[in-house]
Design an enzyme around this catalytic site. Structure first.
Site, PDB file in Angstrom:
ATOM      1  N   LYS A 190      15.903   7.683   9.774  1.00 41.30           N
ATOM      2  CA  LYS A 190      16.012   8.121   8.378  1.00 41.30           C
ATOM      3  C   LYS A 190      17.372   8.794   8.117  1.00 41.30           C
ATOM      4  CE  LYS A 190      11.965   6.677   6.925  1.00 41.30           C
ATOM      5  NZ  LYS A 190      11.838   5.622   5.920  1.00 41.30           N
ATOM      6  N   SER A 210      13.559  10.307   4.390  1.00 39.26           N
ATOM      7  CA  SER A 210      12.513  11.300   4.686  1.00 39.26           C
ATOM      8  C   SER A 210      13.217  12.629   4.934  1.00 39.26           C
ATOM      9  CB  SER A 210      11.739  10.915   5.944  1.00 39.26           C
ATOM     10  OG  SER A 210      10.958  12.006   6.399  1.00 39.26           O
ATOM     11  N   ARG A 215       0.840  -1.208   0.000  1.00 39.41           N
ATOM     12  CA  ARG A 215       0.000   0.000   0.000  1.00 39.41           C
ATOM     13  C   ARG A 215       0.873   1.256   0.000  1.00 39.41           C
ATOM     14  NH1 ARG A 215      -1.143  -0.677   6.217  1.00 39.41           N
ATOM     15  NH2 ARG A 215       0.397   0.833   6.966  1.00 39.41           N
ATOM     16  N   TYR A 229      12.121   8.338  14.501  1.00 38.02           N
ATOM     17  CA  TYR A 229      11.945   8.297  13.043  1.00 38.02           C
ATOM     18  C   TYR A 229      13.036   9.099  12.327  1.00 38.02           C
ATOM     19  CZ  TYR A 229       9.391   8.733   8.584  1.00 38.02           C
ATOM     20  OH  TYR A 229       9.017   8.696   7.260  1.00 38.02           O
ATOM     21  N   ASN A 234      11.392   0.483   0.973  1.00 31.95           N
ATOM     22  CA  ASN A 234      10.362   1.490   1.240  1.00 31.95           C
ATOM     23  C   ASN A 234       9.646   1.266   2.572  1.00 31.95           C
ATOM     24  OD1 ASN A 234       7.896   3.323   0.395  1.00 31.95           O
ATOM     25  ND2 ASN A 234       7.064   1.286   0.849  1.00 31.95           N
ATOM     26  N   ALA A 268      15.975   9.938  13.454  1.00 27.93           N
ATOM     27  CA  ALA A 268      17.272   9.263  13.620  1.00 27.93           C
ATOM     28  C   ALA A 268      17.378   8.077  12.664  1.00 27.93           C
ATOM     29  CB  ALA A 268      17.446   8.801  15.065  1.00 27.93           C
ATOM     30  N   ILE A 302       3.494  13.308   2.088  1.00 28.54           N
ATOM     31  CA  ILE A 302       2.861  12.563   0.995  1.00 28.54           C
ATOM     32  C   ILE A 302       1.529  11.991   1.500  1.00 28.54           C
ATOM     33  CG2 ILE A 302       3.180  10.731  -0.728  1.00 28.54           C
ATOM     34  CD1 ILE A 302       5.413  12.862  -0.879  1.00 28.54           C
TER      35      ILE A 302
END
Ligand code: NDP
Length: 246
Positions: free
Chosen positions: A157, A140, A13, A153, A88, A155, A186
């Site tokens: 990325k 990101s 998805r 998050y 992803n 850290a 997004i």
């Protein structure tokens, strides 16, 4: 991309699904890997087959090295090998650092960073042997600029960016490229779960004047995994409507 096989993690998805469909529309066979219900992953695989290419659906939690090894074997058995890896799959567990539990921190690092590493590790020798490979990691802009409430998050990325540049250096001489795409805001199930007031406020500051669509990210990935991008490696491509300009 006729004759190439792409593996997209978190492909059932959201952004991953858009990437899987885009690469299929360009002729690649696609393995859709996801930790969620196999039924949903199979639905995306069926949409891909309808485009006239081969597809397989694989259930795998990318934080588990044994599951990753089994998933890669399944894809090789069903589609004959992997030429393109798109990392992803990702999660969020947002909280101010003060209230963030060690478990929330570990969970996000494990999926976003360790999972990406495990996938690359599982295909590393194949890419080296073939002297060909395309790896794109979905980072990101939070990993580039930080974001309140996302210590784990951001850290993870930022770690993905360091991992990307390292793999790019290790494999450049073998014909393998490794790049990152850093999306901004997004429209996906992930952002649907965010605080909508904060999201609307952030959206107003996007120079392009709208949130991005999964297809905007998929287009950037398609470019980086294509044959025209063979001289681009270790790059971070922002897909954020101009939100974060360095
Ligand atoms: P979604 O939550 O919509 O989709 C993520 C997918 O990854 C889900 O299908 C999920 O499966 C899967 N997944 C989660 N954990 C694992 C795991 N351990 N193993 C395998 N698959 C897993 O997210 P998006 O499409 O919005 O995001 C995709 C990527 O883009 C992520 O890396 C995200 O961090 C990044 N990104 C997204 C932005 C956005 O605004 N949406 C902005 C910047 C970056 P399940 O059904 O099990 O949850």
């Amino acid at each position: 991309m006729n004759g190439r096989v792409a593996l997209v993690t978190g492909g059932a998805r959201g952004i991953g699904r858009a990437i899987a469909l885009k690469l299929a529309s360009l002729g690649a066979d696609v393995a859709v890997l996801d930790a969620g219900a196999l039924e949903t992953t199979e639905q995306t695989a069926a949409e891909i087959r309808a485009l006239g290419v081969k597809a397989c659906a694989v259930r795998c939690d990318i934080t588990d090295a044994d599951q990753v090894a089994a998933a890669v074997k399944q894809v090789k058995d069903e589609l004959g090998g992997v030429d393109i890896l798109v990392n992803n799959a990702g999660i969020t567990r947002d909280k101010l650092a003060l209230r963030m539990s060690p478990e929330d921190f570990d969970a996000v690092i494990n999926v976003n960073l360790k999972g990406t590493f495990l996938m690359i590790r599982a295909l590393y020798a194949d890419f080296m042997r073939k002297r060909y490979g395309r790896i794109v990691n979905i980072a990101s802009i939070a990993g580039l600029m930080g974001n309140a409430g996302q210590a784990n998050y951001a850290a993870s990325k930022a770690g993905v960016v360091g991992l990307t540049k390292t793999i790019a250096r290790e494999l450049a001489s073998r014909g393998v490229t490794c790049n990152a795409v850093a999306p901004g805001f997004i429209e996906t199930p992930m952002t649907a779960n965010m605080n909508q007031d904060a999201l609307e406020a952030a959206s107003k500051t996007i120079p392009v004047g709208r949130m991005g669509k999964p297809e905007d990210v998929a287009a950037a990935v398609a470019f980086l995994v294509g044959d025209d991008a063979g001289y681009i490696t270790g790059a971070v491509l922002n897909v954020d409507g101009g939100f974060f300009m360095r």
